[in-house]
Motif scaffolding. Structure first.
Motif, short mmCIF file in Angstrom:
data_model
loop_
_atom_site.label_atom_id
_atom_site.label_comp_id
_atom_site.label_asym_id
_atom_site.label_seq_id
_atom_site.Cartn_x
_atom_site.Cartn_y
_atom_site.Cartn_z
N CYS A 273 -16.69 12.98 3.95
CA CYS A 273 -16.39 12.42 1.98
C CYS A 273 -15.33 11.85 2.06
O CYS A 273 -14.56 13.37 2.40
CB CYS A 273 -16.53 13.25 1.20
N THR B 298 -11.73 11.61 0.86
CA THR B 298 -10.46 11.84 1.81
C THR B 298 -10.31 11.97 3.04
O THR B 298 -9.98 10.79 4.02
CB THR B 298 -9.02 12.69 1.24
N ILE C 242 -15.34 15.30 10.00
CA ILE C 242 -13.27 15.91 9.48
C ILE C 242 -13.54 16.21 8.15
O ILE C 242 -14.39 15.86 7.03
CB ILE C 242 -12.90 14.31 9.15
N SER C 243 -13.59 17.21 7.87
CA SER C 243 -13.62 17.95 6.37
C SER C 243 -11.74 19.31 6.49
O SER C 243 -12.25 19.52 6.68
CB SER C 243 -14.75 19.15 6.27
N SER D 184 -6.30 16.59 -2.17
CA SER D 184 -6.10 16.70 -1.22
C SER D 184 -5.29 15.28 -0.27
O SER D 184 -5.22 14.69 -0.84
CB SER D 184 -7.83 15.77 0.24
N GLU E 139 -8.69 10.21 -9.01
CA GLU E 139 -8.91 11.13 -9.82
C GLU E 139 -7.68 12.16 -10.23
O GLU E 139 -7.95 12.44 -11.01
CB GLU E 139 -8.00 12.00 -7.54
C1 F6R Z 1 -9.77 13.60 -2.22
C2 F6R Z 1 -10.57 14.54 -2.48
C3 F6R Z 1 -11.97 14.47 -1.82
C4 F6R Z 1 -12.38 15.51 -1.23
C5 F6R Z 1 -13.74 15.01 -0.20
C6 F6R Z 1 -13.99 16.12 1.31
O1 F6R Z 1 -8.79 13.75 -3.17
O2 F6R Z 1 -9.73 15.76 -2.54
O3 F6R Z 1 -12.22 13.22 -2.04
O4 F6R Z 1 -11.75 14.64 0.45
O5 F6R Z 1 -14.49 16.09 -1.18
O6 F6R Z 1 -13.67 17.13 1.38
P1 F6R Z 1 -13.63 18.07 2.42
O7 F6R Z 1 -12.35 17.41 3.14
O8 F6R Z 1 -12.89 19.29 1.53
O9 F6R Z 1 -15.21 17.71 3.31
#
Ligand code: F6R
Length: 364
Positions: free
Chosen positions: A55, A57, A101-102, A155, A243
């Protein structure tokens, strides 16, 4: 702690050379400059298809990785945002690697997609920043990023570390698939190891970028354009700006401009063009001319060669170091992050805690 920085986002942007180097250290055999992956008990050479799910970034990092997996390893890649993937009844063939990826490792949709793929018999790869997270625990192939805790809601450093890991994985897969020779792998690793210094060189332009934020702050809409592996960076730049500054922004593949978004162009819409010099540059220059002919104001982000060729007539330019195309997506992340950050500062928004957003989205 924020130390000498005003915001966590700023601190985390500036940490990137260090944390990318730290991440790369655990993915490179120092002795011979080849890729080192964690010990795994299955044969990567048998992987026939890669399905990437994430999701926000993290998804954009996956989009960049698709170019690399296909280019280096010649493995077909399917990619989707987790909230769509879950509900579209995706075809998951035997012998597939499903790659999640997270940053947090807890994003509800991504985690549900992971469990879906696991139940369907896919090998589960996870690129994750929080080593104790749910996703980390459920991985067959755990690929940690070593970005350290990311506090800013937007992020930044997690993204560049994800790219570093994904590039290493792509090279490794290419070697396993017999698509890359040892010497080529060493070349890839050498370029990856150039990233920290290039990130530093990009960060040197912080003050220039701060100085141009007042050009972006009054805009209602901003367009970001990029091509090839830098196209996802245009999407990432637009997301970052939305954002933290609440300015409406869209990222487009440069070549898609004339298929619609060009109708938006006028003097009030800044167009941020991400275009390292190289074989695709000429095409982007002609897209820029189309924008300029309609009164569009361009901010060109390119290297010295690119700026020399196309910098004239731009509202502003940001000079990036000349880097190998492999690491351009990492390096070009810096100016789009800084532009969003400084624009938000001009607007006085809450950079680290933007309205309506949570750091970890643990509900659908
Ligand atoms: C953008 C941002 C969100 C996360 C998204 C996924 O700046 O922070 O779009 O990238 O919510 O989160 P994760 O990578 O933790 O799964």
């Amino acid at each position: 702690e924020k130390g000498n920085y005003r915001h966590f986002m700023q601190k985390e942007i500036f940490e990137q050379p260090t944390v990318v180097a730290q991440t790369l250290r655990s993915y490179v055999h120092q002795a011979n400059n080849t890729v080192a992956l964690p010990q795994i008990d299955f044969d990567l050479s048998a992987i026939k298809r890669v399905t990437i799910v994430a999701c926000g970034t993290s998804y954009y990092a996956g989009m960049v990785a698709k170019y690399w997996f296909e280019h280096f390893a010649r493995v077909p890649v399917d990619i989707d945002v987790a909230s769509e993937f879950r509900y579209r009844d995706p075809v998951l063939e035997e012998g597939g690697l499903a790659l999640f990826i997270s940053q947090s490792g807890e994003t509800a949709d991504t985690l549900a997609a992971l469990r879906h793929c696991k139940a369907a018999g896919q090998t589960i790869g996870v690129v994750v920043n929080v080593p104790t997270s749910s996703m980390a625990r459920e991985a067959d192939l755990l690929l940690p990023t070593h970005a350290g805790p990311e506090i800013g809601v937007a992020s930044t450093k997690a993204f560049t570390c994800q790219l570093a890991v994904l590039a290493a994985l792509a090279a490794h897969l290419a070697v396993k698939k017999g698509r890359m020779k040892r010497t080529e792998e060493q070349e890839v690793v050498k370029h990856l190891l150039e990233a920290p210094a290039a990130l530093n060189a990009a960060l040197d332009h912080d003050e220039d970028i701060a100085g141009m934020a007042h050009l972006i702050a009054p805009a209602r809409d901003v367009l970001y354009l990029g091509r090839g592996p830098d196209y996802p960076l245009a999407l990432e730049g637009a997301l970052k700006l939305k954002e933290v500054s609440y300015i409406h922004a869209e990222g487009y593949a440069s070549g898609e401009m004339k298929h619609g978004p060009i109708a938006l162009i006028d003097e009030a819409v800044p167009v941020i063009v991400l275009a390292p010099s190289g074989p695709l540059f000429e095409k982007t220059v002609s897209n820029m001319q189309e924008v300029r002919a309609r009164g569009g104001k361009i901010v060109l982000i390119s290297d010295a060669e690119g700026l020399l060729e196309a910098g004239e007539g731009c509202m502003a330019t940001i000079q990036m170091p000349k880097v190998h195309p492999l690491i351009a997506p990492l390096v070009y992340a810096v100016p789009v992050q800084l532009l969003a950050y400084h624009t938000a500062c001009v607007k006085g928004t809450d950079v680290d805690q933007p309205r309506n957003l949570a750091k970890s989205v643990t509900v659908e």
